[in-house]
Design an enzyme around this catalytic site. Structure first.
Site, PDB file in Angstrom:
ATOM      1  N   LYS A 269      -8.186 -12.434  -9.176  1.00 36.30           N
ATOM      2  CA  LYS A 269      -6.867 -12.059 -10.229  1.00 36.30           C
ATOM      3  C   LYS A 269      -5.542 -12.417 -10.088  1.00 36.30           C
ATOM      4  CE  LYS A 269      -4.648  -8.908 -12.476  1.00 36.30           C
ATOM      5  NZ  LYS A 269      -3.701  -7.946 -11.295  1.00 36.30           N
TER       6      LYS A 269
ATOM      7  N   LEU B  50      -5.470   1.168  -3.586  1.00 37.81           N
ATOM      8  CA  LEU B  50      -7.106   0.153  -4.273  1.00 37.81           C
ATOM      9  C   LEU B  50      -7.627   0.823  -4.631  1.00 37.81           C
ATOM     10  CD1 LEU B  50      -7.764   0.299   0.269  1.00 37.81           C
ATOM     11  CD2 LEU B  50      -6.155  -1.331  -1.146  1.00 37.81           C
TER      12      LEU B  50
ATOM     13  N   MET C 182      -9.534  -4.891 -12.917  1.00 38.20           N
ATOM     14  CA  MET C 182      -8.481  -4.390 -12.630  1.00 38.20           C
ATOM     15  C   MET C 182      -7.366  -4.433 -11.966  1.00 38.20           C
ATOM     16  SD  MET C 182     -11.790  -2.135 -10.529  1.00 38.20           S
ATOM     17  CE  MET C 182     -13.098  -1.196 -11.551  1.00 38.20           C
TER      18      MET C 182
ATOM     19  N   HIS D  30     -10.641  -3.630  -4.888  1.00 35.96           N
ATOM     20  CA  HIS D  30      -9.704  -4.382  -3.014  1.00 35.96           C
ATOM     21  C   HIS D  30     -11.652  -3.834  -3.031  1.00 35.96           C
ATOM     22  CE1 HIS D  30      -5.363  -3.356  -4.820  1.00 35.96           C
ATOM     23  NE2 HIS D  30      -5.673  -4.231  -4.141  1.00 35.96           N
TER      24      HIS D  30
END
Ligand code: PAF
Length: 283
Positions: free
Chosen positions: A154, A37, A189, A41
């Protein structure tokens, strides 16, 4: 102050906790993850918390969405730090089944996906992927029966596929998409960013910068046909092996000819070294 989430590792334990929430008429949000994570997240978890009384996070590295040559074995598994992060966010429940719980011996069913799953983007390079994702997410929705499920933009094609699947199969889950969380230099990310060497990490933001520049050109009226090839060349010259750089309709993911055919989404996938990165932005 943080408190430890309840961790369920089998279906009776999962149902016991969910039944308590339901008996109190509490709404439940699910955040499906494969662990490792990061802030992206945690943004999903916070959105889930804003929308529902109870937040459940699933952590399951799903073997059926990896091809044999892909990184299932080496995919980062960081249980202790994941647990600490979710405790910090006051997550209520972690659903952490083993492979044999999700795919018991003799498992023989699979959700087949069409529509946004067969548009010649990720499906061209990872033909096994959306069948595996839809099957596991379908199972997670049935097991957890959440009111909503929160996914990151994403993995944009994945978000469209899961939204379509939940609607088509009447799963009663409202699928919520959340904007991509980025590093300060624009890199999206991703749990896979840990694979990048220092040199690759320095090059990686080129993907986002290129998409931004293309979006600016399109908004200023430049023809789509004029911008895509130079953008692809810029990404390749930076050191990537490009899988695709495309402008698509943001909902159907079908090809478009101009901004007027939109809403438009730019989507890119490219490999740097051995790491494959994907990203997208709206125009
Ligand atoms: O995006 C992911 O992390 C995975 O594809 C998902 C949705 C948890 C299914 O395994």
């Amino acid at each position: 102050m943080s408190r430890d989430p309840i961790v369920a590792r089998n279906l009776p334990a999962l149902r016991e906790t969910l039944n308590i929430f339901r008996a109190a008429s509490e709404t439940v949000a699910l955040v499906p993850t494969m662990g490792a994570l990061h802030e992206g997240h945690l943004g999903l978890v916070r959105e889930a918390r804003r929308r529902c009384k109870r937040v459940a996070v699933s952590i399951f590295v799903n073997p059926t969405q990896f091809a044999p040559h892909e990184d299932f074995d080496s995919y980062p598994r960081t249980w202790d730090t994941d647990l600490a992060k979710l405790a910090e966010e006051n997550v209520d429940l972690i659903w952490n089944p083993g492979v044999k719980i999700m795919y018991p011996d003799g498992f023989a069913s699979r959700i087949t996906t069409e529509g946004p799953a067969i548009v010649d983007l990720e499906d061209r390079f990872r033909p096994h992927f959306f069948g595996g994702v839809a099957t596991v997410v379908g199972k997670l929705f049935i097991q957890c029966r959440p009111d909503i499920a929160v996914f990151g933009e994403k993995d944009y094609q994945q978000l469209r596929v899961v939204t379509q699947m939940a609607r088509d199969l009447d799963l009663g889950v409202d699928v919520v998409g959340l904007a991509t969380v980025r590093e300060s230099d624009g890199l999206a990310m991703s749990s896979r960013n840990v694979y990048l060497s220092r040199e690759e990490r320095a090059i990686a933001p080129v993907l986002h910068r290129t998409m931004q520049d293309v979006a600016t050109q399109l908004r200023a009226g430049t023809e789509l046909a004029m911008v895509l090839a130079p953008a692809a060349a810029r990404i390749t010259e930076a050191g990537f092996a490009l899988d695709y750089f495309e402008a698509r309709h943001a909902e159907t993911l079908q090809p478009i000819k101009s901004l007027q055919d939109g809403p438009v989404r730019l989507l890119v996938a490219a490999k740097i070294g051995t790491t494959r990165l994907i990203d997208n932005i709206g125009v």
